[in-house]
Write a protein that holds these residues in place. Structure first.
Motif, PDB file in Angstrom:
ATOM      1  N   ASN A  58       0.835  -1.197   0.000  1.00  0.00           N
ATOM      2  CA  ASN A  58       0.000   0.000   0.000  1.00  0.00           C
ATOM      3  C   ASN A  58       0.876   1.257   0.000  1.00  0.00           C
ATOM      4  OD1 ASN A  58       0.769   0.552   2.715  1.00  0.00           O
ATOM      5  ND2 ASN A  58      -0.923  -0.683   3.503  1.00  0.00           N
ATOM      6  N   SER A  59       0.250   2.413  -0.046  1.00  0.00           N
ATOM      7  CA  SER A  59       1.000   3.658  -0.183  1.00  0.00           C
ATOM      8  C   SER A  59       1.942   3.905   0.987  1.00  0.00           C
ATOM      9  CB  SER A  59       0.047   4.836  -0.355  1.00  0.00           C
ATOM     10  OG  SER A  59      -0.839   4.928   0.754  1.00  0.00           O
ATOM     11  N   ARG A  60       1.495   3.578   2.171  1.00  0.00           N
ATOM     12  CA  ARG A  60       2.353   3.782   3.343  1.00  0.00           C
ATOM     13  C   ARG A  60       3.567   2.858   3.293  1.00  0.00           C
ATOM     14  NH1 ARG A  60      -0.357   4.592   9.103  1.00  0.00           N
ATOM     15  NH2 ARG A  60      -1.015   6.411   7.906  1.00  0.00           N
ATOM     16  N   GLU A  61       3.352   1.626   2.866  1.00  0.00           N
ATOM     17  CA  GLU A  61       4.472   0.683   2.743  1.00  0.00           C
ATOM     18  C   GLU A  61       5.458   1.134   1.670  1.00  0.00           C
ATOM     19  OE1 GLU A  61       2.401  -3.534   4.101  1.00  0.00           O
ATOM     20  OE2 GLU A  61       1.949  -2.706   2.104  1.00  0.00           O
ATOM     21  N   ILE A  62       4.941   1.721   0.598  1.00  0.00           N
ATOM     22  CA  ILE A  62       5.824   2.221  -0.458  1.00  0.00           C
ATOM     23  C   ILE A  62       6.642   3.407   0.048  1.00  0.00           C
ATOM     24  CG2 ILE A  62       5.863   3.349  -2.732  1.00  0.00           C
ATOM     25  CD1 ILE A  62       3.484   1.530  -3.499  1.00  0.00           C
ATOM     26  N   VAL A 346       4.975   5.159 -11.351  1.00  0.00           N
ATOM     27  CA  VAL A 346       3.520   5.357 -11.343  1.00  0.00           C
ATOM     28  C   VAL A 346       2.880   4.836 -10.060  1.00  0.00           C
ATOM     29  CG1 VAL A 346       3.429   5.214 -13.866  1.00  0.00           C
ATOM     30  CG2 VAL A 346       2.928   3.188 -12.510  1.00  0.00           C
ATOM     31  N   PHE A 347       3.604   3.988  -9.327  1.00  0.00           N
ATOM     32  CA  PHE A 347       3.097   3.460  -8.052  1.00  0.00           C
ATOM     33  C   PHE A 347       3.608   4.279  -6.865  1.00  0.00           C
ATOM     34  CE2 PHE A 347       3.862  -0.211 -10.956  1.00  0.00           C
ATOM     35  CZ  PHE A 347       2.540  -0.449 -11.286  1.00  0.00           C
ATOM     36  N   GLY A 348       4.497   5.234  -7.127  1.00  0.00           N
ATOM     37  CA  GLY A 348       5.045   6.059  -6.068  1.00  0.00           C
ATOM     38  C   GLY A 348       6.435   5.680  -5.629  1.00  0.00           C
ATOM     39  N   PHE A 349       7.069   4.708  -6.301  1.00  0.00           N
ATOM     40  CA  PHE A 349       8.429   4.314  -5.950  1.00  0.00           C
ATOM     41  C   PHE A 349       9.426   5.354  -6.456  1.00  0.00           C
ATOM     42  CE2 PHE A 349       6.279   0.209  -5.845  1.00  0.00           C
ATOM     43  CZ  PHE A 349       6.776  -0.340  -4.676  1.00  0.00           C
TER      44      PHE A 349
END
Length: 463
Positions: A58-62, A346-349
């Motif tokens: 999820n976003s927090r994990e990323i 695109v996933f925030g990485f």
């Protein structure tokens, strides 16, 4: 990217049935050896997955993963918002000396470079302009811009007839890229800049500098579009020429105008059916300003970061299929590591830019012993999940999966050798590919080894 140009892989030439002109039958797609046309569609590989739409992180994990990247690569990937507001004379001089002048013979404009050429570049770097305390300036790119090793546009090449591999081309970034200006060249035409993942020289006219507050506020917007297509191009615009046909690559992040910021018209066009985004520009005084622009709701974009699923990794990769290879962002394109970086952006990485840095970055990592047999390598590879990154010296690839005893990848590859034409030194003749394409890992390199035999590291981009 840098240090990848020596990748030369062997190819058995493509084959395609010849169809007479004007026959009314479309010519079939050309494919690589052991690759079928069906394999050129992301859905072919996605259908083989269990739970392809399950969220991996999820976003927090990323965000936590990105912190781990910066911890592992503290001099490569930065949180620019925590960068110091000034640099000492010693610290700035050290950064300016990060890149050393080449000692081998290189060429520009068809001629061998002499020592005087490097003396001139050193003068342009303006070491005498370094102060005891050097203020950092805050800016954004206002158009696509190259980051160069030294303050010059000259293509510096390993041979007089090369046009592909400019040794001074570090990378390229699109518009609206946040950066820090650390220093200015003697002629004022170049800025020495730090982006979140790269350090080097950029043309000053590509950058708008403003206050730290407006720089921070733009980046901290929590409502934004992410470009999920291969490229997003704004429309032609005579009202705002600085925005006209401006192009953004996959992974670009564009803050949205919200609430009262949204007018009825933007540049005399209704906003209906469009996203309204804020784009950094230079105002008439040459300073940072922001303008509104329209992005059609039909564009390949997403509000916020795309959910991180295995299906989405593969879909993003195949959107770039056939895209021309561009060393360091040349040809207004990508190289192998930018291909990987843009997919995951695109996933925030916030993956590092270069292939060797990606190899040493965060993730679940499998190191392959140099002495491992082909069978041992194949067994290790078969345990990876599609979307994994595969690393060898100077190249990075994206794993797709197995089919009929072959392991497949999609990658942005410059060249391969021709196994039918060995050279006197035992290597294979170089054959250009220069595109994103699907191959198996049995493809030969110029040294006669398969890609499989050259793998060093396998990595899942997950915790």
């Amino acid at each position: 990217m840098k240090r990848l140009k020596f990748l030369v892989v062997s190819m058995f030439m493509l084959t395609a049935s010849m169809v007479p002109a004007n026959s009314g039958v479309a010519a079939p797609l050309s494919v690589m050896p052991h690759v079928t046309t069906e394999m050129l569609d992301a859905s072919y590989w996605i259908e083989k997955l269990n739970y392809p739409d399950q969220v991996i992180m999820n976003s927090r994990e990323i965000e936590t993963f990105n912190t781990e990247i910066m911890r592992k690569l503290p001099t490569t990937v930065y949180d620019l918002t925590s960068y110091p507001d000034s640099l000492s004379k010693q610290d700035l001089a050290k950064l300016l000396l990060k890149y050393s002048f080449p000692t081998s013979t290189l060429f520009t404009n068809g001629r061998a470079i002499e020592a005087a050429y490097y003396d001139n570049l050193k003068s342009l770097m303006n070491f005498e302009g370094v102060q005891e305390t050097n203020s950092v300036q805050f800016g954004f790119t206002v158009k696509r811009a190259d980051i160069r090793t030294f303050p010059t546009d000259d293509a510096v090449l390993e041979s007089a007839d090369d046009i592909e591999f400019d040794q001074f081309q570090e990378t390229a970034v699109g518009p609206a890229e946040a950066l820090l200006v650390l220093h200015t060249s003697k002629d004022g035409k170049w800025f020495f800049v730090q982006t979140h993942d790269y350090l080097g020289w950029m043309k000053a006219d590509c950058i708008a500098v403003g206050s730290k507050d407006e720089w921070l506020n733009y980046q901290k917007s929590n409502q934004f579009l992410v470009v999920t297509g291969n490229m997003l191009q704004l429309g032609f615009n005579e009202y705002s020429p600085e925005l006209s046909e401006l192009a953004f690559g996959m992974g670009a992040k564009l803050p949205l105008a919200v609430g009262d910021e949204i007018p009825r018209l933007v540049d005399n066009q209704s906003v209906a059916g469009n996203y309204v985004v804020k784009i950094p520009v230079k105002n008439q005084a040459g300073q940072l300003d922001f303008k509104l622009a329209l992005v059609s709701a039909a564009s390949d974009v997403y509000e916020g970061y795309l959910p991180y699923t295995r299906a989405s990794i593969l879909k993003q990769a195949f959107k770039m299929q056939g895209q021309r290879y561009g060393w360091g962002g040349s040809f207004h394109s990508r190289d192998c590591s930018a291909f990987i970086q843009d997919i995951y952006a695109v996933f925030g990485f916030q993956l590092p830019r270069n292939a060797d840095e990606q190899e040493n970055s965060a993730g679940i990592t499998v190191n392959i012993p140099e002495q491992a047999t082909r069978l041992e390598r194949a067994v290790l590879l078969s345990k990876m999940k599609p979307g994994a990154t595969l690393h060898m010296n100077g190249h990075v690839m994206l794993y797709l999966g197995e089919e009929n005893g072959h392991e497949y990848i999609v990658h942005d590859i410059a060249a391969q050798g021709d196994s039918k034409h060995p050279l006197p030194d035992g290597k294979l003749k170089r054959v250009p590919i220069n595109q994103v394409t699907v191959t198996d890992v049995e493809l030969l390199r110029s040294n006669g080894k398969q890609l499989l035999e050259s793998l060093q590291t396998l990595k899942q981009i997950e915790k």
